[in-house]
Write an enzyme that holds these catalytic residues in place. Structure first.
Site, PDB file in Angstrom:
ATOM      1  N   GLU A 437      31.016 -18.775  -7.163  1.00  0.00           N
ATOM      2  CA  GLU A 437      29.705 -18.183  -6.944  1.00  0.00           C
ATOM      3  C   GLU A 437      28.626 -19.099  -7.529  1.00  0.00           C
ATOM      4  O   GLU A 437      28.588 -19.347  -8.717  1.00  0.00           O
ATOM      5  CB  GLU A 437      29.668 -16.803  -7.636  1.00  0.00           C
ATOM      6  CG  GLU A 437      28.302 -16.190  -7.742  1.00  0.00           C
ATOM      7  CD  GLU A 437      28.307 -14.901  -8.601  1.00  0.00           C
ATOM      8  OE1 GLU A 437      29.382 -14.450  -9.015  1.00  0.00           O
ATOM      9  OE2 GLU A 437      27.214 -14.374  -8.840  1.00  0.00           O
ATOM     10  N   ASP A 515      31.073 -14.189 -11.254  1.00  0.00           N
ATOM     11  CA  ASP A 515      30.677 -13.623 -12.545  1.00  0.00           C
ATOM     12  C   ASP A 515      31.365 -12.281 -12.755  1.00  0.00           C
ATOM     13  O   ASP A 515      31.617 -11.545 -11.801  1.00  0.00           O
ATOM     14  CB  ASP A 515      29.159 -13.385 -12.582  1.00  0.00           C
ATOM     15  CG  ASP A 515      28.394 -14.707 -12.622  1.00  0.00           C
ATOM     16  OD1 ASP A 515      29.010 -15.727 -12.962  1.00  0.00           O
ATOM     17  OD2 ASP A 515      27.189 -14.682 -12.309  1.00  0.00           O
ATOM     18  N   ASP A 517      30.356  -9.469 -13.471  1.00  0.00           N
ATOM     19  CA  ASP A 517      29.371  -8.387 -13.508  1.00  0.00           C
ATOM     20  C   ASP A 517      29.268  -7.750 -12.129  1.00  0.00           C
ATOM     21  O   ASP A 517      30.015  -8.116 -11.218  1.00  0.00           O
ATOM     22  CB  ASP A 517      27.999  -8.912 -13.976  1.00  0.00           C
ATOM     23  CG  ASP A 517      27.442  -9.961 -13.015  1.00  0.00           C
ATOM     24  OD1 ASP A 517      28.051 -10.197 -11.943  1.00  0.00           O
ATOM     25  OD2 ASP A 517      26.394 -10.551 -13.336  1.00  0.00           O
ATOM     26  N   ASP A 519      27.025  -7.918  -9.773  1.00  0.00           N
ATOM     27  CA  ASP A 519      26.689  -8.850  -8.699  1.00  0.00           C
ATOM     28  C   ASP A 519      27.895  -9.689  -8.302  1.00  0.00           C
ATOM     29  O   ASP A 519      28.159  -9.908  -7.124  1.00  0.00           O
ATOM     30  CB  ASP A 519      25.574  -9.799  -9.161  1.00  0.00           C
ATOM     31  CG  ASP A 519      24.235  -9.348  -8.609  1.00  0.00           C
ATOM     32  OD1 ASP A 519      24.221  -8.317  -7.893  1.00  0.00           O
ATOM     33  OD2 ASP A 519      23.228 -10.020  -8.904  1.00  0.00           O
TER      34      ASP A 519
END
Ligand code: 0RA
Length: 649
Positions: A437, A515, A517, A519
């Site tokens: 990402e 990540d 998280d 997102d």
């Protein structure tokens, strides 16, 4: 039962049942041959095997309710209100029929020739197999005014069947506890996995009620968690459930059922505004995700009927394009369920129907029934033909875009995407590619990797949501083109525009690294959606993985340790004592190259989660729900995440 007792030797076995035991020993020696594997799947398979017997009893018209209970100790109890397994003497075996069913491999319900027995688990091995693989099993039969019982340990009867009381109930109850020496990976049942299967069974066998109870979790009012599955309209409601988050093109689900050449055929289908084809097929309640003759029969019947109707309607007169088979299935969700007396299963996972005669039976049924439907519903017919025309137009656009991708792939040197940092190893089996990402994390990964066998392909932000995009848009998308070319995968042949060519696959491990998280999880899901819809075989062949970067770094002086969860963090902090410092990684970008290597990329220490498809029908529904038009309850999905399995790789 007393007069039979003389026929038992001192351990309670007759000569014949000793032979049966050898079969049971074989099940214990080679469990995977019977139930597929001894991991999570095999463990759940035991439940399906037992429930299938009750479903058979229901299909024969003798049973309405089935209850499956996950007990507190992860043993399973299944109950039905059928006729009860016969307990009388089995002439040939010299023991009770119940004991034969429970201890003889392949005995099934053979002594009841009238029963219309078509279900039976993936391997159709029967409840004796479950018995062999259970450390303890109790069978209780309510029949002829009495309660009968027999217990077993690892498939061996502990005593002959005995009457333990009176009852006017009828039915069979089986409680089993899987053997920990066989199921070494896990003994814990997953509620959602069992719920999906019980729901599926209720849709596939309308009228039956299946209760699922989880005694491991109590609700506030003292009752247990659980659900009841029941469907009056069967496949029709199944389609409504599967397509709940897609926008239908017609008011009602099209459904029909019939029988041709002794093959009962049930079909339900609807067209929606999406571009995906979602065909699900079943043989004897088993999801045949590799398809087979019933599915090809359906395709043929559908194409033939719609084409004929469209030609005769004159709607195709001005069309400059040809219409292909695929065009009739864009935006189609359909379920085909057939019952076959002696199914032949083929394919890698034995989920492909081979019986030739079924193809014509299904194709004829579908042609007849769909022809009638179109005549009776001209509005729907028109909507379908218009959708087909749009699909044909889009396909031509997609074809062009695809040719561009192909051309790039063919010239492999210099044809690789500029953003790919390739590895030096040439053997694909040893190579890995990280889809990362963002460019910045991509840069860190590039520094941190072992360039001998690890390649890096950074992806820009959120990749295209393929669930909502038309096919040609997918092939025109830069990031997706890069994935195709980097992986060396091409798509489309003369015969089949969606066939994948994996023979030039450049990496056997494809690792999605995002990540840790919300997102990141979203991007992960977008990428997985792409693989699921466009390169499913890569998932099926076990090539797709998810990297798991740590959430925290805990430090004290020179000591440092990473944590992947809050529990781990707390444990480390307790171990390090006061004044330990915590760094929370909000993204890959906050780690330096060395940290990323140590925690997430080094094969010696990393944990990769291998993606596999546990239930293709459910996965389809979940992807369309998450990525379709409705605001996705993503967070919940990510937390529960039914399609992941944690496997070290
Ligand atoms: C064979 C014959 C009969 C019942 C069954 C099998 C039977 C098996 C299972 C397994 C789970 N639940 C079941 N319920 C019934 C009955 C034959 C008769 O009564 O005439």
């Amino acid at each position: 039962m007393s007069e039979k007792r003389e026929e038992f030797n001192k351990d309670g076995y007759s000569a014949d049942s000793i032979q049966a035991l050898e079969g049971m020993e074989h099940v214990r020696m080679r469990p995977s041959m019977y139930i597929g594997d001894v991991g999570v799947r095999g463990l759940h398979h035991l439940v399906y095997e037992v429930v299938d017997n009750s479903i058979d009893e229901a299909l024969a018209g003798h049973c309405d309710n089935i209850t499956v209970t996950i007990n507190e100790d992860n043993s399973i109890t299944t109950e039905d209100d059928g006729r009860g397994i016969p307990v009388g003497l089995h002439q040939k075996e010299g023991v009770s029929a119940l004991e034969v069913v429970m201890t003889k491999i392949g005995a099934g319900g053979k002594f009841d020739k009238d029963s219309y027995k078509v279900s039976g688990g993936l391997h159709g091995v029967g409840v004796s197999c479950v018995n062999a693989l259970s450390e303890h099993l109790t069978a209780t039969v309510y029949r002829e005014g009495k309660v009968w019982e027999q217990e077993y340990e690892r498939g061996k009867a502990l005593y002959p069947v005995k009457a333990i009381g009176d009852s006017d109930k009828r039915g069979t109850t089986v409680t089993f506890k899987p053997d920990p020496t066989i199921f070494k990976q896990t003994l814990e049942y997953n509620y959602d996995t069992l719920a999906s299967r019980m729901r599926e069974l209720a849709y596939l066998n309308k009228g039956i009620t299946v209760h699922l109870v989880d005694k491991r979790s109590k609700k506030e009012d003292g009752s247990f968690e659980g659900e009841t599955f029941h469907s009056e309209e069967g496949l029709k409601e199944f389609i409504t459930f599967l397509d709940a988050t897609r926008e239908p093109l017609m008011k009602d689900v099209i459904s029909f059922e019939g029988e041709k050449n002794g093959v009962p055929v049930e079909v339900a289908m609807i067209y929606n505004t999406s571009y995906a084809e979602n065909l699900h097929s079943y043989v004897n309640n088993i999801n045949t995700h590799e398809g087979g003759t019933h599915l090809s029969g359906f395709r043929r019947g559908l194409t033939h009927t719609l084409k004929k109707y469209a030609d005769e309607s004159g709607m195709l007169d001005k069309l400059k394009f040809d219409i292909a088979g695929d065009d009739f299935r864009e935006g189609l969700t359909a379920i085909i369920s057939v019952k076959v007396q002696e199914p032949q299963f083929e394919g890698q996972t034995k989920t492909k129907l081979g019986n030739r005669e079924v193809s014509a039976a299904v194709s004829q049924s579908v042609s007849e029934m769909l022809t009638n439907y179109l005549e009776e519903h001209p509005d729907d017919a028109k909507i379908i033909v218009q959708k087909v025309i749009l699909a044909a137009q889009a396909r031509h656009a997609a074809q062009k875009a695809r040719e561009m991708v192909q051309r790039k792939t063919v010239m492999s040197i210099g044809g690789l995407p500029g953003k790919l940092s390739d590895c030096s190893e040439q053997d694909p089996a040893k190579c890995e590619v990280y889809l990362v990402e963002g460019d910045s994390a991509g840069g860190t990964a590039k520094q941190g990797r072992d360039r001998a066998f690890q390649a890096i392909l950074p992806l820009r932000g959120k990749i295209l949501n393929v669930e909502k995009a038309m096919t040609h848009k997918v092939f025109e998308n830069e990031e997706i083109k890069n994935i195709f070319t980097a992986l060396g995968v091409t798509i489309g042949t003369e015969e089949d525009s969606k066939a994948l060519n994996l023979s030039k696959l450049r990496y056997h491990k494809i690792v999605i690294m995002c990540d840790a998280d919300i997102d990141g999880s979203h991007i992960e899901t977008l990428i997985l959606t792409f693989f699921f819809r466009y390169m499913k075989e890569l998932i099926e062949n076990g090539h797709i993985y998810i990297a798991t970067p740590p959430l925290y770094l805990v430090k004290k002086g020179a000591k440092k340790q990473y944590a992947w969860s809050d529990e781990e963090r707390v444990a480390i902090m307790e171990e390090f004592g006061e004044s330990s410092k915590i760094q929370r990684y909000k993204g890959l970008g906050e780690m330096n190259a060395e940290q990323l290597w140590d925690t997430t990329m080094n094969p010696e220490f990393r944990t990769l989660r291998q993606i596999h498809i546990e239930n293709g029908v459910e996965a389809d529904r979940v992807f369309s729900m998450l990525m379709g038009d409705e605001v996705p309850p993503r967070r919940e999905f990510i937390e529960k995440n039914a399609i992941y399995a944690n496997i070290d790789a």
